[in-house]
Scaffold this active site. Structure first.
Site, mmCIF file in Angstrom:
data_model
loop_
_atom_site.group_PDB
_atom_site.id
_atom_site.type_symbol
_atom_site.label_atom_id
_atom_site.label_comp_id
_atom_site.label_asym_id
_atom_site.label_seq_id
_atom_site.Cartn_x
_atom_site.Cartn_y
_atom_site.Cartn_z
ATOM 1 N N CYS A 117 27.657 52.113 107.016
ATOM 2 C CA CYS A 117 27.823 50.677 107.270
ATOM 3 C C CYS A 117 26.756 50.155 108.240
ATOM 4 O O CYS A 117 25.603 49.975 107.856
ATOM 5 C CB CYS A 117 29.238 50.379 107.765
ATOM 6 S SG CYS A 117 29.659 48.616 107.655
ATOM 7 N N HIS A 155 32.701 52.643 103.841
ATOM 8 C CA HIS A 155 33.282 53.476 104.906
ATOM 9 C C HIS A 155 34.099 54.630 104.315
ATOM 10 O O HIS A 155 35.329 54.540 104.215
ATOM 11 C CB HIS A 155 34.209 52.634 105.787
ATOM 12 C CG HIS A 155 33.516 51.764 106.780
ATOM 13 N ND1 HIS A 155 33.097 52.222 108.008
ATOM 14 C CD2 HIS A 155 33.179 50.454 106.718
ATOM 15 C CE1 HIS A 155 32.529 51.227 108.679
ATOM 16 N NE2 HIS A 155 32.554 50.145 107.921
ATOM 17 N N GLU A 171 34.998 57.176 105.732
ATOM 18 C CA GLU A 171 35.899 57.704 106.773
ATOM 19 C C GLU A 171 37.174 56.866 106.917
ATOM 20 O O GLU A 171 38.097 57.265 107.630
ATOM 21 C CB GLU A 171 35.163 57.786 108.124
ATOM 22 C CG GLU A 171 35.049 56.496 108.904
ATOM 23 C CD GLU A 171 33.958 55.554 108.408
ATOM 24 O OE1 GLU A 171 33.641 54.584 109.130
ATOM 25 O OE2 GLU A 171 33.433 55.772 107.299
#
Length: 313
Positions: free
Chosen positions: A124, A219, A221
């Site tokens: 990002c 993202h 994660e």
């Protein structure tokens, strides 16, 4: 962790396990933010999100965190850089083009790491800042995007035309889903980059630069429970964007695929660097051998000339 170890032991187990340990890596996590208090209390810290991500594929990977954004920030020292295999640059609520001092410092550091060929993985904000540091361009986009999105992988033909080695891009798939939350995006990739991931609203969603840079706008994660929590509770994000984002929750994020790509690329990058070092070492050894041979020839020639000259006298 237990399921990951089970996976390793199930698939030609010992061989995979030994390979995993031989290739184990230490990654520097360059934290460009901290999770807000309510998010951290519900789902854990930013570090935990990345630890959980890498455990999906390789439990031997260890993370060393660096706060690079606060007033107590500290960029990695040269000795720390040498001890790490790569750096992961996280997301941030800031923009890459903001004038904050820490962003300028981090951008300079990333440029130095690029020159030193230290692998960089950008997520990002990290994806955007690396692009900006390497002659790309980042701009604000409207509307803000948050939720889960589908991304398309470039075709094999484009990969072949680019001349870039994408052997690490396994598992191979035409489309992947991932959580996202961003108000900026890369509108011009670095001149050396090859874009390999895109979506209708984000044409430059992922790019690669040889064995030095791998980035994603999304993202991986962010788990589904985490992005759901953000859609419900993160009032820092525009309400209209969050409501629209809730309509994307029928999609399942493929964080495991993104993680596998990152780990594959890091190992591929490490292997290629080792090959380059071996090639350089062999070249140096050849040069040293030739220098020794030349030195020996000069020495014996000098001795011979001295003996001949002595006899003539």
């Amino acid at each position: 962790t237990q399921s990951t170890w089970g996976f390793l032991f199930e698939k030609k187990n010992l061989k995979n396990l030994i390979f995993c340990f031989c290739m184990r890596m230490r990654l520097g996590l360059l934290k460009c933010t901290e999770f807000p208090k309510e998010r951290a209390e519900a789902h854990g810290s930013l570090e935990k999100a990345y630890q959980d991500l890498f455990r999906l594929t390789d439990p031997t990977i260890s993370l060393v965190s660096f706060d690079v954004h606060s007033k107590h920030r500290s960029l990695p020292k040269p000795s720390e850089v040498d001890d790490l295999d790569a750096f992961v640059i996280t997301g941030s609520p800031n923009s890459a083009y903001d004038k904050d001092e820490w962003i300028s410092e981090l951008q300079t550091f990333l440029q130095q790491m690029f020159v030193q060929k230290k692998p960089l993985v950008g997520i990002c904000f990290g994806h955007q800042l690396i692009a900006q540091a390497l002659d790309g361009e980042v701009r604000k986009v409207d509307p803000f995007q948050i939720g889960i999105s589908s991304y398309q992988i470039i075709s094999d033909d484009i990969q072949k035309k680019s001349g870039v080695d994408f052997s690490w891009l396994n598992p191979k798939t035409k489309q992947v889903n991932c959580s996202l939350s961003h108000g900026d995006q890369v509108v011009r990739a670095p001149s050396q980059a090859t874009v390999f991931l895109s979506s209708p609203t984000c044409p430059i969603a992922g790019y690669i630069i040889d064995t030095r840079v791998l980035t994603f706008q999304c993202h991986p994660e962010f788990s589904k429970p985490l992005i759901t929590f953000m859609l419900d509770n993160d009032h820092r994000k525009p309400k209209e964007a969050r409501e629209k984002g809730k309509d994307t929750l029928y999609l399942e994020p493929n964080s495991n695929i993104f993680c596998q790509w990152i780990v594959n690329w890091l190992k591929f990058s490490k292997q290629e660097r080792n090959k380059s070092k071996e090639k350089l070492l062999k070249s140096q050894q050849v040069v040293q051998t030739k220098i020794l041979q030349l030195g020996s020839l000069i020495l014996f020639t000098s001795i011979f000339v001295w003996i001949v000259t002595k006899k003539k006298k």
